[in-house]
Scaffold this active site. Sequence first.
Site, short mmCIF file in Angstrom:
data_model
loop_
_atom_site.label_atom_id
_atom_site.label_comp_id
_atom_site.label_asym_id
_atom_site.label_seq_id
_atom_site.Cartn_x
_atom_site.Cartn_y
_atom_site.Cartn_z
CE LYS A 201 -6.87 -4.85 6.98
NZ LYS A 201 -6.72 -5.07 5.57
NE ARG B 218 10.38 -3.74 9.56
CZ ARG B 218 9.63 -4.73 10.00
NH1 ARG B 218 9.96 -5.33 11.11
NH2 ARG B 218 8.57 -5.15 9.37
CG ASP C 220 -9.10 -8.27 6.63
OD1 ASP C 220 -8.30 -7.39 6.99
OD2 ASP C 220 -9.84 -8.17 5.63
CE LYS D 208 -10.79 -5.27 5.16
NZ LYS D 208 -10.49 -6.22 4.09
CD GLU E 187 -4.72 -7.96 6.09
OE1 GLU E 187 -4.12 -7.28 6.94
OE2 GLU E 187 -5.20 -7.46 5.07
N GLY F 142 -10.98 -1.68 0.74
CA GLY F 142 -9.96 -1.21 -0.20
C GLY F 142 -10.30 0.11 -0.87
CB VAL G 85 -0.97 -0.01 1.21
CG1 VAL G 85 -1.83 1.25 1.21
CG2 VAL G 85 -1.85 -1.25 1.16
N1 HSE Z 1 -6.27 -8.72 3.08
C1 HSE Z 1 -7.29 -7.76 2.82
C2 HSE Z 1 -8.26 -8.36 1.82
C3 HSE Z 1 -6.67 -6.52 2.26
O1 HSE Z 1 -7.95 -9.37 1.19
O2 HSE Z 1 -9.35 -7.84 1.67
C4 HSE Z 1 -7.60 -5.35 2.17
O3 HSE Z 1 -8.09 -4.97 3.42
#
Ligand code: HSE
Length: 435
Positions: A103, A45, A199, A203, A188, A132, A14
């Site tokens: 998130k 890094r 995830d 959200k 992720e 996204g 990103v």
């Molecule tokens: N890993 C997340 C997805 C990335 O696949 O939706 C976007 O939030």
Amino acid sequence: MRSVNIGICGLGTVGAGVFNVLGRNTNIINARANCEIAVTQVGARRDNPSCDTSGVAVVRDIFEVAKNPAVDVVVELIGGTTVALELVMTALRHDKHVVTANKALIAAHGAEIFAEAQSRNRIVAYEAAVAGGIPIIKALREGLSANRIHWLAGIINGTTNFILSEMDSKGRDFADVLVEAQEKGYAEADPTFDVEGIDAAHKLVIMASLAFGMPLSLDGVFTDGITKLEPQDVSYARELGYAIKHLGIARQTDEGVELRVHPTLVPESCLIAGVNDVSNAVMVNADAVGTTLFYGPGAGSEPTASSVIADIVDVARTLASNPDSWVPPLGCASSALQSQKIIDIQNIETSFYIRFSALDKPGVLSNITKIMGDAGISIEAIIQKEQPAGEEYVTIIILTNVTKEKFLDEAVEHIEQLETVRGNVNFIRVEHLDQ
Ligand code: HSE
């Protein structure tokens, strides 16, 4: 032209996208922000060969960026919830505004972060945290602010949608598609967050907080992923006219709020059933507008960068106009939020798809339908698949009408105890998303 100085922390998928889009669309972005957006410093890094940082100071210590007096806005793109929390709190305590795509951080620590931001009159913007490139946060916070929201349901993880789409359309293997999703930068850092629904749960609570004015909390969210889904269910669902989608659902009821993430059969006639690949889509049902659908790429470098930069533009516009007059977004003003009871999954009402193996002999089906009837469950359809030659057991598929999950569980337990039934009874929730 006034200038707003940005410090970007994290130069992964990103971060590189933000860097590249800002560089490519400098003029139109500056015109829209009504100021010059200048990347003053990058904290990462390691370098990322997919973006050219020449001319920008790159440091290895991200906290240098959070404390840099020349930086107005810290863009947190490192992910995770430990160092990222420390980074965001450090940035706020140094009076920076913050833009984040994180998130997990907002879902788990939003209350603490927004309290700090509010006390310092700083902005924390997080459009890229959900779905996204789709501007769903702005839609819920601004576009739909006249509405009482009844429910929202969405495909909110690009990786799982990509995996399910490939399994469905090409019969591909789960593990292979996951590797491809990782290579494309969708997944992720720990892909179990994607495939186990964590995830999507992050959200979902962010959207529910905005939709229902409730505090951010992961407590009570029912979360199930796609790892236990069997390819045969994807094809049986198709035969019945349904697609299986991994949905996050939040619904306001008289008893409280449903918050759940799980694979779901959705009728093919429903628009969301046609949302494939890495795309996300969120349906929102509200009293004034009716049902709206927000669709677009749910993950990936530049789609997510598009949302991050929209937040940078929002912050820059505010700073360029009247920095003291910004309105804290809902979820930020904690005093305005009201806790709600989260309904236990056992008390949620929905329809079900059920699959199991049973002996092909007289009386077996009538026993099963009696168990369903005794549990108060009405059957919508029942199908017996033809068995392969020499096989005594057949696959039975039942679609139920709406019932409470606890009644379904009771029936499943009884069916599994029948000597005529082999193995477990598998079930998947069904949603028609039409009211
Ligand atoms: N890993 C997340 C997805 C990335 O696949 O939706 C976007 O939030």
